[in-house]
Every structure is written in C-alpha cells, then in structure tokens.
Motif scaffolding. Structure first.
Motif, PDB file in Angstrom:
ATOM      1  N   SER A  31       1.049  -1.216  -0.073  1.00 60.15           N
ATOM      2  CA  SER A  31      -0.114  -0.068  -0.083  1.00 60.15           C
ATOM      3  C   SER A  31       0.978   1.186  -0.017  1.00 60.15           C
ATOM      4  O   SER A  31       1.961   1.243   0.565  1.00 60.15           O
ATOM      5  CB  SER A  31      -0.838   0.047   1.112  1.00 60.15           C
ATOM      6  N   VAL A  32       0.417   2.369  -0.609  1.00 55.43           N
ATOM      7  CA  VAL A  32       1.056   3.353  -0.743  1.00 55.43           C
ATOM      8  C   VAL A  32       0.184   4.515  -0.421  1.00 55.43           C
ATOM      9  O   VAL A  32      -1.095   4.667  -0.752  1.00 55.43           O
ATOM     10  CB  VAL A  32       1.603   3.665  -2.099  1.00 55.43           C
ATOM     11  N   ALA A  33       0.339   5.638   0.538  1.00 59.35           N
ATOM     12  CA  ALA A  33      -0.327   6.507   0.739  1.00 59.35           C
ATOM     13  C   ALA A  33      -0.850   7.381  -0.343  1.00 59.35           C
ATOM     14  O   ALA A  33       0.158   7.778  -1.370  1.00 59.35           O
ATOM     15  CB  ALA A  33       0.393   7.708   1.756  1.00 59.35           C
ATOM     16  N   ASP A  34      -2.053   7.929  -0.247  1.00 59.55           N
ATOM     17  CA  ASP A  34      -2.720   8.795  -1.342  1.00 59.55           C
ATOM     18  C   ASP A  34      -3.515   9.679  -0.979  1.00 59.55           C
ATOM     19  O   ASP A  34      -4.475   9.378  -0.206  1.00 59.55           O
ATOM     20  CB  ASP A  34      -3.275   7.777  -2.565  1.00 59.55           C
ATOM     21  N   PRO A  35      -3.530  11.077  -1.464  1.00 62.73           N
ATOM     22  CA  PRO A  35      -4.392  12.024  -0.959  1.00 62.73           C
ATOM     23  C   PRO A  35      -5.780  11.778  -1.093  1.00 62.73           C
ATOM     24  O   PRO A  35      -6.800  12.252  -0.360  1.00 62.73           O
ATOM     25  CB  PRO A  35      -3.750  13.066  -1.483  1.00 62.73           C
ATOM     26  N   VAL A  36      -6.166  11.245  -2.405  1.00 62.34           N
ATOM     27  CA  VAL A  36      -7.527  10.916  -2.723  1.00 62.34           C
ATOM     28  C   VAL A  36      -8.143   9.590  -2.244  1.00 62.34           C
ATOM     29  O   VAL A  36      -9.088   9.710  -1.638  1.00 62.34           O
ATOM     30  CB  VAL A  36      -7.460  10.941  -4.244  1.00 62.34           C
ATOM     31  N   TRP A  37      -7.350   8.547  -2.385  1.00 65.29           N
ATOM     32  CA  TRP A  37      -7.814   7.373  -2.112  1.00 65.29           C
ATOM     33  C   TRP A  37      -7.559   6.737  -0.564  1.00 65.29           C
ATOM     34  O   TRP A  37      -8.124   5.848  -0.179  1.00 65.29           O
ATOM     35  CB  TRP A  37      -7.662   6.274  -3.188  1.00 65.29           C
ATOM     36  N   GLU A  39      -5.315   5.151   0.436  1.00 64.84           N
ATOM     37  CA  GLU A  39      -3.942   4.110  -0.009  1.00 64.84           C
ATOM     38  C   GLU A  39      -4.477   3.695  -1.325  1.00 64.84           C
ATOM     39  O   GLU A  39      -5.452   3.480  -2.002  1.00 64.84           O
ATOM     40  CB  GLU A  39      -4.029   2.984   0.958  1.00 64.84           C
ATOM     41  N   ILE A  40      -3.096   3.456  -2.140  1.00 61.14           N
ATOM     42  CA  ILE A  40      -3.420   2.955  -3.545  1.00 61.14           C
ATOM     43  C   ILE A  40      -2.515   1.763  -3.405  1.00 61.14           C
ATOM     44  O   ILE A  40      -1.596   1.378  -2.504  1.00 61.14           O
ATOM     45  CB  ILE A  40      -3.099   3.664  -4.476  1.00 61.14           C
ATOM     46  N   ILE A  41      -2.744   0.740  -4.413  1.00 62.23           N
ATOM     47  CA  ILE A  41      -2.117  -0.551  -4.574  1.00 62.23           C
ATOM     48  C   ILE A  41      -0.893  -0.424  -5.435  1.00 62.23           C
ATOM     49  O   ILE A  41      -1.116  -0.049  -6.627  1.00 62.23           O
ATOM     50  CB  ILE A  41      -2.953  -1.441  -5.303  1.00 62.23           C
ATOM     51  N   ALA A  42       0.086  -0.720  -4.934  1.00 66.37           N
ATOM     52  CA  ALA A  42       1.533  -0.573  -5.954  1.00 66.37           C
ATOM     53  C   ALA A  42       1.888  -2.185  -6.167  1.00 66.37           C
ATOM     54  O   ALA A  42       2.137  -2.902  -5.118  1.00 66.37           O
ATOM     55  CB  ALA A  42       2.626   0.216  -5.179  1.00 66.37           C
ATOM     56  N   ALA A  43       2.366  -2.690  -7.074  1.00 64.42           N
ATOM     57  CA  ALA A  43       2.858  -3.851  -7.355  1.00 64.42           C
ATOM     58  C   ALA A  43       4.217  -3.917  -7.674  1.00 64.42           C
ATOM     59  O   ALA A  43       4.838  -2.933  -8.536  1.00 64.42           O
ATOM     60  CB  ALA A  43       2.177  -4.352  -8.475  1.00 64.42           C
ATOM     61  N   VAL A  44       5.124  -4.513  -6.858  1.00 63.45           N
ATOM     62  CA  VAL A  44       6.466  -4.653  -7.282  1.00 63.45           C
ATOM     63  C   VAL A  44       6.846  -6.079  -7.727  1.00 63.45           C
ATOM     64  O   VAL A  44       6.468  -6.982  -7.221  1.00 63.45           O
ATOM     65  CB  VAL A  44       7.249  -4.445  -5.842  1.00 63.45           C
ATOM     66  N   VAL A  45       7.406  -6.069  -9.037  1.00 64.06           N
ATOM     67  CA  VAL A  45       7.565  -7.328  -9.661  1.00 64.06           C
ATOM     68  C   VAL A  45       9.094  -7.418 -10.251  1.00 64.06           C
ATOM     69  O   VAL A  45       9.666  -6.533 -10.486  1.00 64.06           O
ATOM     70  CB  VAL A  45       6.424  -7.602 -10.859  1.00 64.06           C
ATOM     71  N   VAL A  46       9.188  -8.659 -10.267  1.00 62.21           N
ATOM     72  CA  VAL A  46      10.469  -9.215 -10.758  1.00 62.21           C
ATOM     73  C   VAL A  46      10.175 -10.104 -11.920  1.00 62.21           C
ATOM     74  O   VAL A  46       9.420 -11.037 -11.908  1.00 62.21           O
ATOM     75  CB  VAL A  46      11.229 -10.087  -9.760  1.00 62.21           C
ATOM     76  N   PRO A  71      -3.372  -2.901  -9.493  1.00 62.29           N
ATOM     77  CA  PRO A  71      -2.319  -1.951  -9.067  1.00 62.29           C
ATOM     78  C   PRO A  71      -2.458  -0.667  -9.869  1.00 62.29           C
ATOM     79  O   PRO A  71      -2.749  -0.501 -11.033  1.00 62.29           O
ATOM     80  CB  PRO A  71      -1.152  -2.897  -9.421  1.00 62.29           C
ATOM     81  N   ASP A  72      -2.178   0.475  -9.008  1.00 60.32           N
ATOM     82  CA  ASP A  72      -2.309   1.526  -9.564  1.00 60.32           C
ATOM     83  C   ASP A  72      -0.972   2.052 -10.132  1.00 60.32           C
ATOM     84  O   ASP A  72      -0.687   2.907 -10.985  1.00 60.32           O
ATOM     85  CB  ASP A  72      -2.681   2.559  -8.610  1.00 60.32           C
ATOM     86  N   ARG A  73       0.352   1.208  -9.536  1.00 58.66           N
ATOM     87  CA  ARG A  73       1.558   1.802 -10.039  1.00 58.66           C
ATOM     88  C   ARG A  73       2.372   0.284 -10.181  1.00 58.66           C
ATOM     89  O   ARG A  73       1.811  -0.611  -9.187  1.00 58.66           O
ATOM     90  CB  ARG A  73       2.049   2.538  -8.929  1.00 58.66           C
ATOM     91  N   ARG A  94       8.156   0.011   0.866  1.00 59.68           N
ATOM     92  CA  ARG A  94       7.562   1.276   1.065  1.00 59.68           C
ATOM     93  C   ARG A  94       8.257   2.390   1.221  1.00 59.68           C
ATOM     94  O   ARG A  94       8.033   3.552   0.774  1.00 59.68           O
ATOM     95  CB  ARG A  94       6.402   1.371   2.424  1.00 59.68           C
ATOM     96  N   LYS A  95       9.203   2.376   2.104  1.00 57.61           N
ATOM     97  CA  LYS A  95      10.434   3.399   2.286  1.00 57.61           C
ATOM     98  C   LYS A  95      10.806   3.737   0.897  1.00 57.61           C
ATOM     99  O   LYS A  95      11.291   5.199   0.725  1.00 57.61           O
ATOM    100  CB  LYS A  95      11.262   3.029   3.443  1.00 57.61           C
ATOM    101  N   GLU A  96      11.407   2.774   0.352  1.00 60.40           N
ATOM    102  CA  GLU A  96      12.077   3.076  -1.058  1.00 60.40           C
ATOM    103  C   GLU A  96      11.300   3.823  -1.784  1.00 60.40           C
ATOM    104  O   GLU A  96      11.604   4.845  -2.622  1.00 60.40           O
ATOM    105  CB  GLU A  96      12.315   1.872  -1.753  1.00 60.40           C
TER     106      GLU A  96
END
Length: 102
Positions: A31-37, A39-46, A71-73, A94-96
């Motif tokens: 999850s990533v903080a978002d001012p509108v939603w 939280e938004i969904i971020a996918a980290v893929v290899v 995912p939004d990102r 998340r920190k990165e």
C-alpha cells in the motif's frame, strides 16, 4: 489488508494474479499513501526474462480482478528484499517508494 477508497483489498489475491502473468517470477503488493484514495495499490514485480510490459500486466489484472483491486503503480525490480524470516520486507519497499517520490 489495503483499504483503497473504502474498499478492502487483500494483497495475496492481487499477488496471485500477478504471478499468473507469463514473464513474472516474483511479485508483492504494497500500500502507498494517497491523498485522494487514502491508500493505493503498488505492485513490485521481478521479471523472468527481460522487461515486463506494464500495460499488458495491468490488462491481465483487469481481466481477473475488479478495477479497484488492480495495481495503480507497477515497479520493476531485479529481486525482492526478504527478511531473516523469509518474508518479503514490505516496509523497506514502502520506504524506497516514499524516498523516490521525494
């Protein structure tokens, strides 16, 4: 659990769909903080071999998930960071992301 605009999204459900995509070796959802939603969904893929087409991956997700669960990102990585317990270090990811956003 991620709460995106009041809807509950379970990362494991999204990760399963991501891993079903041809060319994805490993994936995690954060999850990533978002001012509108909120939280938004971020996918980290290899990727297995070469880069993954984010548009094709998102289209795959839209075929298998409700739109608010997609995912939004999408962030590619060479490998996912694992902690000593063998679990993906979501906090580090998340920190990165936050550091990259400034």
């Amino acid at each position: 659990m991620i709460i995106r605009g009041g809807e509950k999204v379970y990362p494991a459900e999204v990760e399963k769909v991501l891993l079903d995509f041809n060319g994805i070796e490993d994936a995690v959802v954060i999850s990533v903080a978002d001012p509108v939603w909120g939280e938004i969904i971020a996918a980290v893929v290899v990727a297995k071999d070469g880069p993954v087409d984010p548009a094709a991956l998102l289209a795959h997700c839209k075929r298998h998930l409700a739109s608010y669960r997609c995912p939004d990102r999408i962030f590619p990585r060479d490998a996912l960071p694992y902690n000593a317990g063998g679990k993906v270090d979501r906090g580090l990811l998340r920190k990165e992301y936050e550091a990259a956003q400034g």
